[in-house]
Scaffold this motif. Sequence first.
Motif, PDB file in Angstrom:
ATOM      1  N   SER A 218      74.955  28.912  -1.116  1.00 47.36           N
ATOM      2  CA  SER A 218      74.968  27.459  -1.014  1.00 47.36           C
ATOM      3  C   SER A 218      73.676  26.887  -1.574  1.00 47.36           C
ATOM      4  O   SER A 218      72.658  27.598  -1.679  1.00 47.36           O
ATOM      5  CB  SER A 218      75.107  27.048   0.449  1.00 47.36           C
ATOM      6  N   PRO A 219      73.670  25.601  -1.949  1.00 48.51           N
ATOM      7  CA  PRO A 219      72.409  24.981  -2.395  1.00 48.51           C
ATOM      8  C   PRO A 219      71.301  25.121  -1.360  1.00 48.51           C
ATOM      9  O   PRO A 219      70.134  25.296  -1.720  1.00 48.51           O
ATOM     10  CB  PRO A 219      72.806  23.518  -2.617  1.00 48.51           C
ATOM     11  N   ARG A 220      71.653  25.051  -0.081  1.00 46.65           N
ATOM     12  CA  ARG A 220      70.646  25.199   0.964  1.00 46.65           C
ATOM     13  C   ARG A 220      70.021  26.586   0.932  1.00 46.65           C
ATOM     14  O   ARG A 220      68.800  26.743   1.080  1.00 46.65           O
ATOM     15  CB  ARG A 220      71.269  24.940   2.329  1.00 46.65           C
ATOM     16  N   THR A 221      70.846  27.606   0.708  1.00 49.36           N
ATOM     17  CA  THR A 221      70.325  28.967   0.637  1.00 49.36           C
ATOM     18  C   THR A 221      69.445  29.151  -0.594  1.00 49.36           C
ATOM     19  O   THR A 221      68.376  29.761  -0.519  1.00 49.36           O
ATOM     20  CB  THR A 221      71.480  29.974   0.612  1.00 49.36           C
ATOM     21  N   VAL A 222      69.875  28.603  -1.723  1.00 47.61           N
ATOM     22  CA  VAL A 222      69.081  28.715  -2.948  1.00 47.61           C
ATOM     23  C   VAL A 222      67.746  28.000  -2.778  1.00 47.61           C
ATOM     24  O   VAL A 222      66.689  28.525  -3.157  1.00 47.61           O
ATOM     25  CB  VAL A 222      69.859  28.151  -4.148  1.00 47.61           C
ATOM     26  N   ASP A 223      67.774  26.807  -2.203  1.00 48.14           N
ATOM     27  CA  ASP A 223      66.530  26.084  -1.970  1.00 48.14           C
ATOM     28  C   ASP A 223      65.612  26.862  -1.018  1.00 48.14           C
ATOM     29  O   ASP A 223      64.390  26.896  -1.193  1.00 48.14           O
ATOM     30  CB  ASP A 223      66.813  24.704  -1.386  1.00 48.14           C
ATOM     31  N   GLY A 224      66.218  27.497  -0.019  1.00 49.85           N
ATOM     32  CA  GLY A 224      65.430  28.294   0.916  1.00 49.85           C
ATOM     33  C   GLY A 224      64.820  29.508   0.252  1.00 49.85           C
ATOM     34  O   GLY A 224      63.673  29.883   0.555  1.00 49.85           O
ATOM     35  N   LEU A 225      65.568  30.121  -0.645  1.00 50.08           N
ATOM     36  CA  LEU A 225      65.043  31.263  -1.407  1.00 50.08           C
ATOM     37  C   LEU A 225      63.808  30.843  -2.198  1.00 50.08           C
ATOM     38  O   LEU A 225      62.772  31.515  -2.178  1.00 50.08           O
ATOM     39  CB  LEU A 225      66.147  31.775  -2.344  1.00 50.08           C
ATOM     40  N   VAL A 226      63.918  29.713  -2.909  1.00 50.10           N
ATOM     41  CA  VAL A 226      62.793  29.231  -3.718  1.00 50.10           C
ATOM     42  C   VAL A 226      61.598  28.914  -2.829  1.00 50.10           C
ATOM     43  O   VAL A 226      60.449  29.262  -3.156  1.00 50.10           O
ATOM     44  CB  VAL A 226      63.213  27.991  -4.525  1.00 50.10           C
ATOM     45  N   ALA A 227      61.857  28.259  -1.694  1.00 53.55           N
ATOM     46  CA  ALA A 227      60.764  27.903  -0.794  1.00 53.55           C
ATOM     47  C   ALA A 227      60.049  29.139  -0.270  1.00 53.55           C
ATOM     48  O   ALA A 227      58.822  29.154  -0.131  1.00 53.55           O
ATOM     49  CB  ALA A 227      61.295  27.065   0.365  1.00 53.55           C
ATOM     50  N   ARG A 228      60.794  30.192   0.021  1.00 50.66           N
ATOM     51  CA  ARG A 228      60.183  31.428   0.507  1.00 50.66           C
ATOM     52  C   ARG A 228      59.292  32.055  -0.570  1.00 50.66           C
ATOM     53  O   ARG A 228      58.197  32.546  -0.284  1.00 50.66           O
ATOM     54  CB  ARG A 228      61.271  32.411   0.944  1.00 50.66           C
ATOM     55  N   ILE A 229      59.750  32.047  -1.805  1.00 49.81           N
ATOM     56  CA  ILE A 229      58.948  32.601  -2.893  1.00 49.81           C
ATOM     57  C   ILE A 229      57.687  31.765  -3.103  1.00 49.81           C
ATOM     58  O   ILE A 229      56.593  32.304  -3.314  1.00 49.81           O
ATOM     59  CB  ILE A 229      59.785  32.683  -4.182  1.00 49.81           C
ATOM     60  N   GLU A 230      57.826  30.446  -3.029  1.00 50.79           N
ATOM     61  CA  GLU A 230      56.655  29.582  -3.186  1.00 50.79           C
ATOM     62  C   GLU A 230      55.616  29.865  -2.103  1.00 50.79           C
ATOM     63  O   GLU A 230      54.419  29.937  -2.386  1.00 50.79           O
ATOM     64  CB  GLU A 230      57.085  28.119  -3.134  1.00 50.79           C
ATOM     65  N   ARG A 231      56.074  30.011  -0.858  1.00 53.71           N
ATOM     66  CA  ARG A 231      55.133  30.279   0.233  1.00 53.71           C
ATOM     67  C   ARG A 231      54.517  31.661   0.102  1.00 53.71           C
ATOM     68  O   ARG A 231      53.317  31.846   0.305  1.00 53.71           O
ATOM     69  CB  ARG A 231      55.840  30.154   1.588  1.00 53.71           C
ATOM     70  N   ARG A 232      55.331  32.626  -0.229  1.00 49.45           N
ATOM     71  CA  ARG A 232      54.843  34.011  -0.278  1.00 49.45           C
ATOM     72  C   ARG A 232      53.759  34.189  -1.341  1.00 49.45           C
ATOM     73  O   ARG A 232      52.783  34.915  -1.130  1.00 49.45           O
ATOM     74  CB  ARG A 232      56.019  34.962  -0.561  1.00 49.45           C
ATOM     75  N   PHE A 233      53.941  33.558  -2.489  1.00 47.31           N
ATOM     76  CA  PHE A 233      53.013  33.775  -3.598  1.00 47.31           C
ATOM     77  C   PHE A 233      52.126  32.565  -3.886  1.00 47.31           C
ATOM     78  O   PHE A 233      51.375  32.577  -4.873  1.00 47.31           O
ATOM     79  CB  PHE A 233      53.796  34.165  -4.852  1.00 47.31           C
ATOM     80  N   ALA A 234      52.223  31.535  -3.039  1.00 44.28           N
ATOM     81  CA  ALA A 234      51.393  30.343  -3.198  1.00 44.28           C
ATOM     82  C   ALA A 234      51.517  29.757  -4.604  1.00 44.28           C
ATOM     83  O   ALA A 234      50.516  29.522  -5.301  1.00 44.28           O
ATOM     84  CB  ALA A 234      49.932  30.658  -2.872  1.00 44.28           C
ATOM     85  N   ILE A 235      52.741  29.521  -5.031  1.00 42.35           N
ATOM     86  CA  ILE A 235      52.996  28.953  -6.353  1.00 42.35           C
ATOM     87  C   ILE A 235      53.861  27.707  -6.216  1.00 42.35           C
ATOM     88  O   ILE A 235      54.528  27.504  -5.199  1.00 42.35           O
ATOM     89  CB  ILE A 235      53.693  29.952  -7.296  1.00 42.35           C
ATOM     90  N   ASP A 236      53.842  26.888  -7.240  1.00 39.82           N
ATOM     91  CA  ASP A 236      54.742  25.751  -7.370  1.00 39.82           C
ATOM     92  C   ASP A 236      55.825  26.165  -8.366  1.00 39.82           C
ATOM     93  O   ASP A 236      55.539  26.364  -9.549  1.00 39.82           O
ATOM     94  CB  ASP A 236      53.958  24.534  -7.875  1.00 39.82           C
ATOM     95  N   TRP A 237      57.053  26.304  -7.894  1.00 42.30           N
ATOM     96  CA  TRP A 237      58.119  26.798  -8.756  1.00 42.30           C
ATOM     97  C   TRP A 237      58.348  25.888  -9.956  1.00 42.30           C
ATOM     98  O   TRP A 237      58.691  26.351 -11.045  1.00 42.30           O
ATOM     99  CB  TRP A 237      59.412  26.977  -7.972  1.00 42.30           C
ATOM    100  N   GLN A 238      58.151  24.589  -9.796  1.00 37.36           N
ATOM    101  CA  GLN A 238      58.369  23.684 -10.914  1.00 37.36           C
ATOM    102  C   GLN A 238      57.371  23.934 -12.039  1.00 37.36           C
ATOM    103  O   GLN A 238      57.627  23.571 -13.191  1.00 37.36           O
ATOM    104  CB  GLN A 238      58.290  22.236 -10.434  1.00 37.36           C
ATOM    105  N   VAL A 239      56.251  24.541 -11.730  1.00 38.60           N
ATOM    106  CA  VAL A 239      55.301  24.963 -12.760  1.00 38.60           C
ATOM    107  C   VAL A 239      55.617  26.374 -13.235  1.00 38.60           C
ATOM    108  O   VAL A 239      55.685  26.642 -14.438  1.00 38.60           O
ATOM    109  CB  VAL A 239      53.853  24.899 -12.223  1.00 38.60           C
ATOM    110  N   ALA A 240      55.869  27.280 -12.305  1.00 37.71           N
ATOM    111  CA  ALA A 240      56.074  28.689 -12.653  1.00 37.71           C
ATOM    112  C   ALA A 240      57.370  28.917 -13.418  1.00 37.71           C
ATOM    113  O   ALA A 240      57.471  29.889 -14.181  1.00 37.71           O
ATOM    114  CB  ALA A 240      56.081  29.534 -11.378  1.00 37.71           C
ATOM    115  N   ARG A 241      58.337  28.044 -13.259  1.00 37.83           N
ATOM    116  CA  ARG A 241      59.632  28.259 -13.922  1.00 37.83           C
ATOM    117  C   ARG A 241      59.522  28.218 -15.445  1.00 37.83           C
ATOM    118  O   ARG A 241      60.364  28.754 -16.160  1.00 37.83           O
ATOM    119  CB  ARG A 241      60.657  27.224 -13.446  1.00 37.83           C
ATOM    120  N   ARG A 242      58.472  27.562 -15.955  1.00 40.00           N
ATOM    121  CA  ARG A 242      58.212  27.527 -17.402  1.00 40.00           C
ATOM    122  C   ARG A 242      56.839  28.150 -17.665  1.00 40.00           C
ATOM    123  O   ARG A 242      55.855  27.458 -17.940  1.00 40.00           O
ATOM    124  CB  ARG A 242      58.264  26.094 -17.923  1.00 40.00           C
ATOM    125  N   PRO A 243      56.751  29.465 -17.587  1.00 36.58           N
ATOM    126  CA  PRO A 243      55.435  30.119 -17.668  1.00 36.58           C
ATOM    127  C   PRO A 243      54.728  29.934 -18.996  1.00 36.58           C
ATOM    128  O   PRO A 243      53.494  29.921 -19.042  1.00 36.58           O
ATOM    129  CB  PRO A 243      55.753  31.589 -17.398  1.00 36.58           C
TER     130      PRO A 243
END
Length: 312
Positions: A218-243
């Motif tokens: 679900s979108p909620r699960t996908v958003d939660g996945l992204v949030a967990r990765i952001e917290r774990r690695f201290a990154i902003d996905w909107q920046v990291a998605r275009r390395p």
Amino acid sequence: MAPPVVETEKSTNVRFDAPAPRWLPLGRRPATTRVPLQLRLVRGALGALQLAAPPLAAAWAEVLFRTPRRFAAPPREGEWLAGATPFAVDVGGDRLPAWSWGAGPAVVLVHGWEGRGSQMGALAVGLAAGGLRAVTFDGPGHGGARSRLSSLPQLAGGVAGVAAAVGPVRAVVGHSFGAAAACWAVAQGLDVERLALIAPPFDLEMYIQQFGALLGASPRTVDGLVARIERRFAIDWQVARRPAVAGAARAPQTRVLVLHDRDDEETPWEGGAGVARAWPRGELVTSNGLGHRRVLRDPGVVARLAAFAVGG
């Protein structure tokens, strides 16, 4: 054999939005006729967990997303490794197997998602023959690495750790997801004069979206996945998605060579064009008929990379 290059384009510093990649984060597209039993079971279990415990569903999705499969290496890769000197590099508590060919300025070679260092063997042999020291390694969660999980920050950390161990480094060569990791390593502080990016993706968001679609998340699960990765690695996905964009913003002086095949069915050529345009000193070289992996062992590609790393 003549080089397969048919087009060369100097990039300009303009905005470029590539179309959505066609590849999957698991390295394969799903079958169009039958869904494997294991995938059906995972979909069913995740669907139930999403209803009963959404945070647990996001946590499980993160683990699945970060778990690359490992495949047996073909005999040719063993032949390449037979001519190398093996060693290991400790990075973030993980011990990464590594190999070195030749002597001279160091060039670090980075494999892609679900790959291994030995896949870069043909490039390594060619670079060593050109008077360079070629170094490759198994990234976190891949090949012979002790860890089971991987991610963009982890593979980028592997690039930086290996570069520090063998430096100074003349160039970094990355393939597919390894190219994205090389760009992110630069964005995070790695200083290198030259980057060669083979079949690079432009926007990693489709890793997330196609993964979610594959599992019926679900979108909620996908958003939660992204949030967990952001917290774990201290990154902003909107920046990291275009390395590549992030890397170019930090180190615009870096010389970048992008090699991409028109017939690549896993990372589309348009994404490589976007990566080249993201770098002020980017150059795009296009081939035909080599696809996503055969490009790694084509003599023309090897020669072009060697000339670039040496200073051509």
